[in-house]
Design a protein around this motif. Structure first.
Motif, PDB file in Angstrom:
ATOM      1  N   ILE A   1       0.859  -1.179   0.000  1.00 35.81           N
ATOM      2  CA  ILE A   1       0.000   0.000   0.000  1.00 35.81           C
ATOM      3  C   ILE A   1       0.897   1.232   0.000  1.00 35.81           C
ATOM      4  N   LEU A   2       0.641   2.150  -0.920  1.00 34.99           N
ATOM      5  CA  LEU A   2       1.567   3.262  -1.135  1.00 34.99           C
ATOM      6  C   LEU A   2       1.140   4.565  -0.481  1.00 34.99           C
ATOM      7  N   SER A   3      -0.151   4.724  -0.170  1.00 36.53           N
ATOM      8  CA  SER A   3      -0.624   5.975   0.417  1.00 36.53           C
ATOM      9  C   SER A   3      -1.959   5.733   1.107  1.00 36.53           C
ATOM     10  N   ASP A   4      -2.478   6.747   1.807  1.00 40.19           N
ATOM     11  CA  ASP A   4      -3.758   6.612   2.496  1.00 40.19           C
ATOM     12  C   ASP A   4      -4.907   6.329   1.543  1.00 40.19           C
ATOM     13  N   ASP A   5      -4.802   6.805   0.315  1.00 40.73           N
ATOM     14  CA  ASP A   5      -5.878   6.627  -0.658  1.00 40.73           C
ATOM     15  C   ASP A   5      -5.715   5.358  -1.490  1.00 40.73           C
ATOM     16  N   ASP A   6      -4.626   4.645  -1.277  1.00 36.91           N
ATOM     17  CA  ASP A   6      -4.350   3.462  -2.086  1.00 36.91           C
ATOM     18  C   ASP A   6      -5.202   2.257  -1.688  1.00 36.91           C
ATOM     19  N   PRO A   7      -5.392   1.981  -0.387  1.00 37.44           N
ATOM     20  CA  PRO A   7      -6.241   0.847  -0.033  1.00 37.44           C
ATOM     21  C   PRO A   7      -7.711   1.167  -0.238  1.00 37.44           C
ATOM     22  N   CYS A   8      -8.539   0.158  -0.149  1.00 37.66           N
ATOM     23  CA  CYS A   8      -9.988   0.338  -0.301  1.00 37.66           C
ATOM     24  C   CYS A   8     -10.594   0.757   1.032  1.00 37.66           C
ATOM     25  N   TRP A   9     -11.239   1.933   1.047  1.00 38.46           N
ATOM     26  CA  TRP A   9     -11.928   2.426   2.240  1.00 38.46           C
ATOM     27  C   TRP A   9     -13.428   2.180   2.159  1.00 38.46           C
ATOM     28  N   GLY A  10     -13.944   1.861   0.994  1.00 32.94           N
ATOM     29  CA  GLY A  10     -15.364   1.574   0.849  1.00 32.94           C
ATOM     30  C   GLY A  10     -16.246   2.789   1.058  1.00 32.94           C
ATOM     31  N   GLY A  11     -17.542   2.549   1.119  1.00 28.62           N
ATOM     32  CA  GLY A  11     -18.491   3.623   1.341  1.00 28.62           C
ATOM     33  C   GLY A  11     -19.184   4.078   0.075  1.00 28.62           C
TER      34      GLY A  11
ATOM     35  N   ARG B   1       7.045   8.968  -5.652  1.00 24.58           N
ATOM     36  CA  ARG B   1       5.668   8.876  -5.148  1.00 24.58           C
ATOM     37  C   ARG B   1       5.225  10.207  -4.544  1.00 24.58           C
ATOM     38  N   ASP B   2       5.573  11.284  -5.253  1.00 26.01           N
ATOM     39  CA  ASP B   2       5.178  12.630  -4.830  1.00 26.01           C
ATOM     40  C   ASP B   2       5.549  12.913  -3.380  1.00 26.01           C
ATOM     41  N   GLY B   3       6.803  12.578  -3.057  1.00 27.12           N
ATOM     42  CA  GLY B   3       7.311  12.916  -1.732  1.00 27.12           C
ATOM     43  C   GLY B   3       6.735  12.089  -0.607  1.00 27.12           C
ATOM     44  N   ALA B   4       6.395  10.825  -0.881  1.00 29.04           N
ATOM     45  CA  ALA B   4       5.770   9.983   0.148  1.00 29.04           C
ATOM     46  C   ALA B   4       6.640   9.882   1.393  1.00 29.04           C
TER      47      ALA B   4
ATOM     48  N   PRO C   1     -11.975  20.518   5.461  1.00 30.57           N
ATOM     49  CA  PRO C   1     -10.669  19.874   5.653  1.00 30.57           C
ATOM     50  C   PRO C   1      -9.658  20.806   6.320  1.00 30.57           C
ATOM     51  N   ILE C   2      -8.743  20.210   7.090  1.00 24.13           N
ATOM     52  CA  ILE C   2      -7.641  20.927   7.725  1.00 24.13           C
ATOM     53  C   ILE C   2      -6.359  20.474   7.049  1.00 24.13           C
ATOM     54  N   LYS C   3      -5.666  21.374   6.392  1.00 25.16           N
ATOM     55  CA  LYS C   3      -4.446  20.995   5.683  1.00 25.16           C
ATOM     56  C   LYS C   3      -3.289  20.877   6.664  1.00 25.16           C
ATOM     57  N   LEU C   4      -2.562  19.760   6.576  1.00 23.61           N
ATOM     58  CA  LEU C   4      -1.460  19.485   7.480  1.00 23.61           C
ATOM     59  C   LEU C   4      -0.121  19.881   6.865  1.00 23.61           C
ATOM     60  N   ILE C   5       0.919  19.882   7.687  1.00 25.28           N
ATOM     61  CA  ILE C   5       2.263  20.224   7.218  1.00 25.28           C
ATOM     62  C   ILE C   5       2.747  19.219   6.168  1.00 25.28           C
ATOM     63  N   SER C   6       2.185  18.000   6.195  1.00 28.18           N
ATOM     64  CA  SER C   6       2.567  16.985   5.215  1.00 28.18           C
ATOM     65  C   SER C   6       1.979  17.274   3.838  1.00 28.18           C
ATOM     66  N   GLY C   7       1.063  18.250   3.767  1.00 28.37           N
ATOM     67  CA  GLY C   7       0.453  18.607   2.498  1.00 28.37           C
ATOM     68  C   GLY C   7      -0.878  17.941   2.244  1.00 28.37           C
ATOM     69  N   SER C   8      -1.237  16.972   3.083  1.00 26.08           N
ATOM     70  CA  SER C   8      -2.504  16.275   2.909  1.00 26.08           C
ATOM     71  C   SER C   8      -3.554  16.832   3.865  1.00 26.08           C
ATOM     72  N   SER C   9      -4.783  16.384   3.687  1.00 27.81           N
ATOM     73  CA  SER C   9      -5.880  16.868   4.534  1.00 27.81           C
ATOM     74  C   SER C   9      -6.758  15.702   4.998  1.00 27.81           C
ATOM     75  N   PRO C  10      -6.202  14.785   5.782  1.00 31.99           N
ATOM     76  CA  PRO C  10      -7.036  13.685   6.267  1.00 31.99           C
ATOM     77  C   PRO C  10      -7.986  14.118   7.379  1.00 31.99           C
ATOM     78  N   PHE C  11      -7.676  15.236   8.039  1.00 32.12           N
ATOM     79  CA  PHE C  11      -8.492  15.697   9.152  1.00 32.12           C
ATOM     80  C   PHE C  11      -9.436  16.803   8.709  1.00 32.12           C
ATOM     81  N   CYS C  12     -10.537  16.924   9.441  1.00 36.78           N
ATOM     82  CA  CYS C  12     -11.540  17.951   9.122  1.00 36.78           C
ATOM     83  C   CYS C  12     -12.075  18.576  10.396  1.00 36.78           C
ATOM     84  N   GLU C  13     -12.631  19.770  10.234  1.00 38.65           N
ATOM     85  CA  GLU C  13     -13.543  20.333  11.212  1.00 38.65           C
ATOM     86  C   GLU C  13     -14.944  19.907  10.794  1.00 38.65           C
TER      87      GLU C  13
END
Length: 392
Positions: A27-37, A356-359, A206-218
């Motif tokens: 698995i290469l990133s948070d969006d790579d595996p299946c999250w379903g929904g 991998r875009d700076g993984a 979404p809350i943008k993190l220092i890593s450049g991603s936004s997995p967290f939200c308000e």
């Protein structure tokens, strides 16, 4: 024993025949595996097939009861399934807060109606969940939450704000702690409720993190209607359920300290980068650092396995989850530090498909948050000191 040997043989054959080759890759990133929904778009036909085949057998939640769509496996059979999946480097068919957190809570505390409504879709990966716990003024002091649910007879009206809500913008439903009684001790007036994220009054940012991603939200809740049949357990008794659910969350976060299925180990990556000298890693300092990490990781893996076995035998994970969460967090942070050191200046590359875009630097930055989410490391150390070591 012969029954377990037969089960292993049958499981091995089934996995070999049904796990697509592309689902035996790292698995290469948070969006790579299946999250379903409802909002999920499968990355490939293989990903869809792998989820469907495993869900049909209930093996997305292998030890859950068959009557709700789970696999109905014993703890020994579940362990064999995981071993056989690891043997062929099979990805988990589904990443799911439903499986990791709210599902176990519904199975333990929920009404039969809630179990029938929510557990089968969780097993099949049809609903993606998010967690409404932390608030701007209630992080480590979770019991200080102020999101209010006002009793309107057959339903509640909920108002408040949640923060650090992982993947709230992608989720279908939320499990949420709310204050249903403000006139009692703060731990005693909390309930755990469930609601659809499309309910009027629910909004996310979404809350943008220092890593450049936004997995967290308000997440903002403005006059949100929640039916009373969507309360898990008893009204005002949510604190007990919240603590139980947190043990599963902390166990999940502790898993970050393990090498993911199909991913190269630290040692393997070090050999690729540095090469061997007389059969040993060429860099003696890196060799010593990785050896220390490997030993600690093995000890952690064996401890986690023991805790899981104890939990399956009816003892529960309990306070051991704080230990797993803390040490797994530290292992992951150390691993990311070692990878950064191993790859040198290449580990600073932030963009580009080849990297991998700076993984690597993004994962290193992201790992710092492990010591905050799911309860800070300081809180975990307090739990360990008080409830495991008995230090007052």
């Amino acid at each position: 024993m012969s029954d377990l040997e037969d089960f292993r043989r049958e499981t091995r054959a089934w996995l070999e025949a049904n796990c697509p080759a592309s689902m035996r890759t790292p698995i290469l990133s948070d969006d790579d595996p299946c999250w379903g929904g409802r909002k999920w778009t499968f990355k490939s036909e293989d990903q869809r097939l792998w989820l469907e085949r495993m869900a049909e057998r209930g093996w997305t939640a292998p030890d859950w009861p068959k009557e709700y769509g789970g696999g109905g496996l014993t703890k020994e059979e579940t362990k064999i399934l995981r071993e056989e999946m690891a043997r062929i480097k099979a990805r988990p068919p589904l990443h799911s807060f439903g499986i990791w957190m709210i599902g176990p809570a519904i199975l333990k505390f929920g009404s039969e109606e809630l179990k029938r409504q929510h557990i089968p879709p969780i097993v099949r990966g049809e609903i993606r969940w998010c967690q409404g716990y932390s608030e701007p003024g209630a992080g480590s002091d979770l019991a200080g939450l102020q999101t209010r649910a006002v009793d309107m007879g057959d339903h509640f009206i909920v108002n408040g704000q949640k923060i650090w809500t992982s993947y709230a913008d992608k989720a279908d439903w939320m499990f949420c702690l709310v204050r249903t009684n403000p006139d009692v001790k703060k731990q005693l007036g909390i309930s755990l409720v469930l609601f659809d994220m499309t309910t009027p009054g629910v909004s996310t940012r979404p809350i943008k993190l220092i890593s450049g991603s936004s997995p967290f939200c308000e997440t903002f809740l403005d006059d949100v209607r929640v039916e009373k049949n969507q309360v898990v357990g008893e009204i005002d008794q949510g604190w007990t359920i919240a603590k139980y659910l947190l043990t599963h969350e902390r166990e999940m976060i502790g898993g970050f300290g393990r090498t993911a299925a199909g991913e190269k180990t630290l040692s393997q990556q070090a050999v690729d980068v540095l090469g061997l000298d007389n059969g040993r890693l060429a860099d003696s300092f890196m060799r010593a650092d990785i050896a220390r990490w490997d030993l600690d990781a093995k000890a952690f893996e064996l401890t986690a396995e023991r805790v899981v076995d104890e939990a399956k035998s009816g003892q529960g994970v309990g306070n051991a989850s704080a230990m797993l969460k803390y040490y797994g967090t530290e292992l992951n942070k150390r691993r990311q530090e070692l990878l950064m050191a191993l790859y040198g200046s290449d580990s600073l590359v932030w963009e580009g498909e080849a990297w991998r875009d700076g993984a690597l630097p993004r994962q290193w930055l992201r790992s710092k948050g492990n010591s905050i989410e799911g309860g800070t490391s300081e809180i975990q150390l307090n739990v360990i000191a008080k409830n495991i070591l008995g230090l007052g």
